[in-house]
Design a protein around this motif. Structure first.
Motif, PDB file in Angstrom:
ATOM      1  N   GLY A  18       0.807  -1.220   0.000  1.00  0.00           N
ATOM      2  CA  GLY A  18       0.000   0.000   0.000  1.00  0.00           C
ATOM      3  C   GLY A  18       0.833   1.260   0.000  1.00  0.00           C
ATOM      4  O   GLY A  18       0.919   1.940   1.037  1.00  0.00           O
ATOM      5  N   PRO A  19       1.493   1.618  -1.127  1.00  0.00           N
ATOM      6  CA  PRO A  19       2.235   2.880  -1.165  1.00  0.00           C
ATOM      7  C   PRO A  19       1.282   4.065  -1.036  1.00  0.00           C
ATOM      8  O   PRO A  19       0.125   3.992  -1.446  1.00  0.00           O
ATOM      9  CB  PRO A  19       2.906   2.854  -2.544  1.00  0.00           C
ATOM     10  N   LEU A  20       1.796   5.148  -0.440  1.00  0.00           N
ATOM     11  CA  LEU A  20       0.939   6.300  -0.143  1.00  0.00           C
ATOM     12  C   LEU A  20       1.521   7.578  -0.739  1.00  0.00           C
ATOM     13  O   LEU A  20       1.467   8.634  -0.119  1.00  0.00           O
ATOM     14  CB  LEU A  20       0.773   6.448   1.374  1.00  0.00           C
ATOM     15  N   ASP A  21       2.063   7.495  -1.943  1.00  0.00           N
ATOM     16  CA  ASP A  21       2.773   8.620  -2.541  1.00  0.00           C
ATOM     17  C   ASP A  21       1.816   9.604  -3.208  1.00  0.00           C
ATOM     18  O   ASP A  21       1.981   9.982  -4.359  1.00  0.00           O
ATOM     19  CB  ASP A  21       3.840   8.126  -3.514  1.00  0.00           C
ATOM     20  N   GLU A  22       0.807  10.019  -2.472  1.00  0.00           N
ATOM     21  CA  GLU A  22      -0.075  11.111  -2.868  1.00  0.00           C
ATOM     22  C   GLU A  22      -0.108  12.092  -1.711  1.00  0.00           C
ATOM     23  O   GLU A  22      -0.204  11.687  -0.557  1.00  0.00           O
ATOM     24  CB  GLU A  22      -1.476  10.592  -3.194  1.00  0.00           C
ATOM     25  N   TYR A  23      -0.066  13.380  -2.024  1.00  0.00           N
ATOM     26  CA  TYR A  23       0.177  14.383  -0.992  1.00  0.00           C
ATOM     27  C   TYR A  23      -0.898  15.462  -1.034  1.00  0.00           C
ATOM     28  O   TYR A  23      -1.525  15.731  -2.063  1.00  0.00           O
ATOM     29  CB  TYR A  23       1.559  15.000  -1.178  1.00  0.00           C
ATOM     30  N   GLY A  24      -1.088  16.109   0.137  1.00  0.00           N
ATOM     31  CA  GLY A  24      -2.142  17.087   0.279  1.00  0.00           C
ATOM     32  C   GLY A  24      -1.828  18.420  -0.375  1.00  0.00           C
ATOM     33  O   GLY A  24      -0.693  18.907  -0.321  1.00  0.00           O
ATOM     34  N   ILE A  25      -2.862  19.021  -0.963  1.00  0.00           N
ATOM     35  CA  ILE A  25      -2.780  20.361  -1.553  1.00  0.00           C
ATOM     36  C   ILE A  25      -3.986  21.163  -1.079  1.00  0.00           C
ATOM     37  O   ILE A  25      -5.127  20.672  -1.110  1.00  0.00           O
ATOM     38  CB  ILE A  25      -2.763  20.308  -3.100  1.00  0.00           C
ATOM     39  N   ASN A  26      -3.751  22.383  -0.644  1.00  0.00           N
ATOM     40  CA  ASN A  26      -4.825  23.295  -0.294  1.00  0.00           C
ATOM     41  C   ASN A  26      -5.488  23.769  -1.586  1.00  0.00           C
ATOM     42  O   ASN A  26      -4.874  24.487  -2.379  1.00  0.00           O
ATOM     43  CB  ASN A  26      -4.267  24.473   0.502  1.00  0.00           C
ATOM     44  N   ALA A  27      -6.714  23.335  -1.826  1.00  0.00           N
ATOM     45  CA  ALA A  27      -7.380  23.639  -3.096  1.00  0.00           C
ATOM     46  C   ALA A  27      -7.550  25.139  -3.317  1.00  0.00           C
ATOM     47  O   ALA A  27      -7.538  25.612  -4.453  1.00  0.00           O
ATOM     48  CB  ALA A  27      -8.743  22.942  -3.142  1.00  0.00           C
ATOM     49  N   ALA A  28      -7.708  25.897  -2.233  1.00  0.00           N
ATOM     50  CA  ALA A  28      -7.937  27.336  -2.369  1.00  0.00           C
ATOM     51  C   ALA A  28      -6.664  28.093  -2.713  1.00  0.00           C
ATOM     52  O   ALA A  28      -6.675  29.013  -3.538  1.00  0.00           O
ATOM     53  CB  ALA A  28      -8.545  27.888  -1.083  1.00  0.00           C
ATOM     54  N   SER A  29      -5.542  27.714  -2.090  1.00  0.00           N
ATOM     55  CA  SER A  29      -4.301  28.477  -2.271  1.00  0.00           C
ATOM     56  C   SER A  29      -3.271  27.779  -3.146  1.00  0.00           C
ATOM     57  O   SER A  29      -2.323  28.411  -3.609  1.00  0.00           O
ATOM     58  CB  SER A  29      -3.674  28.743  -0.899  1.00  0.00           C
ATOM     59  N   GLY A  30      -3.423  26.470  -3.353  1.00  0.00           N
ATOM     60  CA  GLY A  30      -2.426  25.718  -4.103  1.00  0.00           C
ATOM     61  C   GLY A  30      -1.203  25.343  -3.275  1.00  0.00           C
ATOM     62  O   GLY A  30      -0.269  24.733  -3.795  1.00  0.00           O
TER      63      GLY A  30
END
Length: 591
Positions: free
Chosen positions: A473-485
């Motif tokens: 289960g690799p987890l190589d996706e990361y969070g981005i603030n949709a409003a500010s980028g």
């Protein structure tokens, strides 16, 4: 009921070696490296930085458990850990299918040959009822920076030839050395939850770099996610690791998945029975946290489950209870039950940590302090766990006060590096549901230069997420603030205890409850969740001059079961290529 590990007197005189013992050992130790119990020969880095580790030999998984006519004390799952002083002591540990008769290690080095008897530790797995037999021999009085050969055997060793291997002790004083690190390894047997073939190539990658030792940052094998087969999962993990761990110390820390129902007050009986680790001097808590010193570097290994808010140990999700085997002697575990151990040391670990860090920074022979733990203070994984306020509250102030240089973690199955951080930004978080301000004690970066590759860690601590060992289960996706980028992280600021799920009788645990802009995040690997970090310590040559640690991170592109960009199927790969290189520097303490 899990039994307390039993030990013979470690100071008792070993049994005398027979002439046949020593003669056989000398023949084995002088032999070539072609036998299956010797280290594999792996290709090194090419000019392009590519590592092509040869395919590991086929593993014998799930050893048959039929009762033999004669007890089988054949050593398996052999691994090394450092003793009290890595320059002069090493512990050899292994397991056997049945009780071993006169288990021992025959050691050969510059001082000649000798025999060390092994101490037996056993436990009864709290869910399957299986009795596990482990053995530990402590080799002391060794010479620093010296190669030794050894044989592991017993009178009822059923192997065609006793297992033989080599190791090297640590150097004394300020000296260069290399170590490697990753967490979240699992096993290569896809029958087990979260296991995947990349775990075999990860072990081969360690050997390709020939480090002095390896740091394994928790979630070793995920036996707790396979409750009916916990000892079998541990067995496959140990068999896989042996090709490296029998030749160099593998130093672990416990992760949330080392916590197992029925196995001790913190669920760590299996972990503690299998490993001999340096004594922390705190009665009742040996093995859960510890430190060791190599050259001018102090390594500190912690159990972050003691301080984190996240409830991430085993959970009976329901609707049915978890029913142990009758031989385990334990009753059914009701749906909705989790194993949550936050605060189990009642502050003893944190007090020990402060004493240890203070002593190190007061010692002019110590330059670097490196901390190893499983859970994360700085992770911006979108699909994983994220960061935990509990670590930030309990330990980051100590890391700041005593100038910890580097923190190595796992937990999220990816690679992420922070900028050097010191102090915190107040009220920088917000509730994930309401958007109201939340105190997350967001670590404050002392620089945010995206192109910087050299960092003075006397000004701030660098945190690394190294959770790319080999899970499915690799987890190589990361969070981005949709409003500010901007980069965004999830943060646990309160316990996420089990709550009823949508289906009747079923339970689940919520994700992190807060969000913050991850101003501390410097580098993320979006190509793959698998990799290994390689550290080269350079002590410097001038009193009071500069010393450095070069970090190279190598990743296994294409190993993700599903490629994160193309969504195409991937497969385990032996090829590790360089992703990034940075250098940490600080002034020596002997000026």
């Amino acid at each position: 009921m899990a039994s307390v590990p039993d030990e013979a007197d470690p100071l008792a005189d070993p049994p005398p070696a027979t002439d046949d013992d020593l003669a056989s050992a000398l023949v084995l130790l002088d032999g070539d490296d072609s036998g299956p119990s010797r280290r594999q020969v792996l290709a090194g880095a090419s000019g392009a930085g590519l590592l092509a580790a040869s395919r590991p030999a086929p593993l014998t998984l799930q050893r048959p458990r039929a009762a033999p006519a004669i007890s089988d004390g054949t050593p398996e799952q052999i691994h090394l850990t450092w003793g009290r002083d890595p320059a002069t002591s090493v512990s050899v540990s292994w397991a056997a299918p049945d009780p071993a008769v006169r288990p021992r290690v025959l050691l050969r080095g510059p001082g000649g040959s000798r025999v060390a008897s092994a101490v037996r530790r056993t436990y009864t797995d709290g869910l399957s009822g299986e009795v596990v037999y482990t053995y530990h021999a402590q080799l002391t009085g060794l010479l620093p920076d010296t190669a030794y050969a050894y044989v592991v055997t017993a009178d009822n060793d059923g192997a065609a030839a006793p297992f033989s291997a080599t190791f090297r002790t640590a150097p004394r004083g300020r000296a260069p050395f290399r170590f490697t690190s990753f967490g979240d390894l699992a096993t290569p047997n896809p029958k087990w939850v979260l296991s995947y073939g990349q775990a075999a190539f990860a072990v081969a990658a360690v050997e390709s770099f020939q480090p002095l030792f390896h740091l394994l940052n928790g979630d070793l094998c995920y036996a707790g996610l396979n409750p009916a087969n916990q000892p079998d999962v541990w067995r496959d993990f140990g068999v896989n690791n042996q090709s490296s761990a029998a030749h160099r110390a593998w130093m672990p820390c416990p992760g949330n998945h080392e916590i197992e129902f029925g196995n001790g007050p913190q669920g760590l009986t299996s972990y503690l029975t299998r490993y001999t680790l340096p004594d922390n001097g705190v009665p009742g808590f040996r093995g859960r946290w510890y430190s060791f010193r190599i050259g001018s570097v102090l390594f500190v290994s912690l159990d972050a489950s003691d301080v984190v808010f996240q409830d991430a140990g085993p959970l009976v999700a329901g609707p049915d209870p978890l029913v142990p085997a009758a031989s385990a002697g334990n009753g059914p575990i009701p749906p909705g039950t989790s194993f949550y151990i936050r605060g189990y040391s009642q502050g003893a670990q944190t007090a020990w940590l402060e004493r240890t860090l203070a002593a190190a920074r007061g010692d002019t022979s110590v330059d670097w302090i490196i901390v190893q733990m499983h859970q994360d203070a700085t992770s911006s994984s979108a699909t994983g766990n994220g960061s935990d306020l509990g670590i930030r509250q309990a330990w980051l102030p100590l890391f700041d006060q005593y100038q910890v240089d580097l923190v190595l973690c796992g937990h999220d199955h990816d690679y992420e590096r922070s900028f050097p951080v010191r102090g915190f930004d107040g009220q920088a978080g917000r509730d994930a549901v309401t958007g109201e301000p939340v105190q997350t004690l967001r670590p404050h970066p002392v620089t945010t230069d995206p192109d910087a590759t050299v960092f003075d860690t006397s000004h701030g601590t660098v945190h690394l997420i190294l959770g790319g060992g080999g899970t499915s289960g690799p987890l190589d996706e990361y969070g981005i603030n949709a409003a500010s980028g901007l980069r965004q992280a999830k943060v646990f600021t309160r316990p996420n205890r089990p709550a009823p799920a949508a289906a009747p009788g079923e339970f689940s645990r919520a994700g992190a409850d807060a969000l913050e802009d991850a101003t501390w995040s410097a580098m993320r690997d979006t190509a793959t969740g698998y990799g290994i970090a390689v550290f080269d310590v350079h002590p410097g040559e001038v009193r009071g001059g500069m010393t450095s640690i070069m970090l190279r991170y190598f990743h296994a592109v294409g190993a993700d079961p599903v490629h994160p960009d193309s969504s195409q199927p991937g497969a385990p790969t032996p090829k590790y290529t360089e992703f990034e290189t940075i250098t940490l520097v600080r002034r020596r303490s002997d000026g």
